[in-house]
Design a protein around this motif. Structure first.
Motif, PDB file in Angstrom:
ATOM      1  N   GLU A 292      -7.985 -10.853  -5.454  1.00  0.00           N
ATOM      2  CA  GLU A 292      -8.190  -9.815  -6.457  1.00  0.00           C
ATOM      3  C   GLU A 292      -7.219 -10.093  -7.586  1.00  0.00           C
ATOM      4  O   GLU A 292      -6.183 -10.734  -7.400  1.00  0.00           O
TER       5      GLU A 292
ATOM      6  N   THR B 135      -7.330  -2.970 -10.419  1.00  0.00           N
ATOM      7  CA  THR B 135      -7.889  -4.039  -9.587  1.00  0.00           C
ATOM      8  C   THR B 135      -9.081  -4.673 -10.267  1.00  0.00           C
ATOM      9  O   THR B 135      -9.990  -3.974 -10.724  1.00  0.00           O
TER      10      THR B 135
ATOM     11  N   ASP C  64     -11.998  -7.068  -9.092  1.00  0.00           N
ATOM     12  CA  ASP C  64     -12.613  -7.664  -7.911  1.00  0.00           C
ATOM     13  C   ASP C  64     -13.088  -9.077  -8.219  1.00  0.00           C
ATOM     14  O   ASP C  64     -13.446  -9.397  -9.368  1.00  0.00           O
TER      15      ASP C  64
ATOM     16  N   VAL D 299      -6.889 -10.906  -0.595  1.00  0.00           N
ATOM     17  CA  VAL D 299      -7.485  -9.650  -0.148  1.00  0.00           C
ATOM     18  C   VAL D 299      -8.058  -9.865   1.247  1.00  0.00           C
ATOM     19  O   VAL D 299      -8.680 -10.878   1.530  1.00  0.00           O
TER      20      VAL D 299
END
Length: 155
Positions: free
Chosen positions: A65, A88, A90, A125
């Motif tokens: 991430e 964040t 992704d 992650v």
């Protein structure tokens, strides 16, 4: 050991700006720059916030991430920080990276083209499977939260 690759696509309004870069050999974060027009800086009033474009679209390595974090100098000198810290990104997001800046200082802050506005930390992650349970294992801390461990350096 190979270094993972961060692929970056520059949008037209990001043309001419440097790509994200580490500012020292051991830096954890890459600096993100403001891709605002040179003739139209974004001014953030005290107590205000603004969504600032970077002019970049990222393809993060699988299993990672991007964490968008404040720059300490902006916070200490001007009271300007990233509002949703850390933000964040992704690994499957392919939109423009934008940074929500908030001004907690006493004076208006002008974000000009090329201003280093945030840091981007790439982190691993772990995805998990979710299973409902009737009970959970006991711990010494238990349900204690929000100050339950005190202020001093020892327990």
């Amino acid at each position: 050991m190979s270094i993972p690759e961060l692929r970056v696509m520059r949008l037209p309004h990001g043309a001419g700006l440097p790509l994200p870069a580490y500012q020292s050999d051991a830096a954890a974060g890459l600096d993100l720059l403001a891709a605002v027009p040179a003739d139209a800086p974004v001014t953030i009033a005290p107590g205000g916030r603004a969504l600032v474009p970077t002019g970049l679209v990222l393809a993060l390595p699988p299993g990672t991430e991007g964490q968008v974090r404040p720059r300490s100098g902006l916070a200490a000198r001007h009271g300007v920080t990233v509002l949703n810290t850390p933000g964040t990104i992704d690994a499957d997001y392919r939109g423009e990276v934008q940074v929500v800046l908030a001004n907690f200082g006493d004076a208006a802050f002008a974000v000009t083209r090329g201003t280093r506005i945030a840091q981007l930390v790439i982190a691993p992650v772990l995805q998990v499977s979710v299973r409902e349970s009737e009970t959970l294992d006991e711990t010494l801390r238990g349900a204690g939260g929000f100050g339950s461990t005190g202020l001093a350096g020892t327990r």
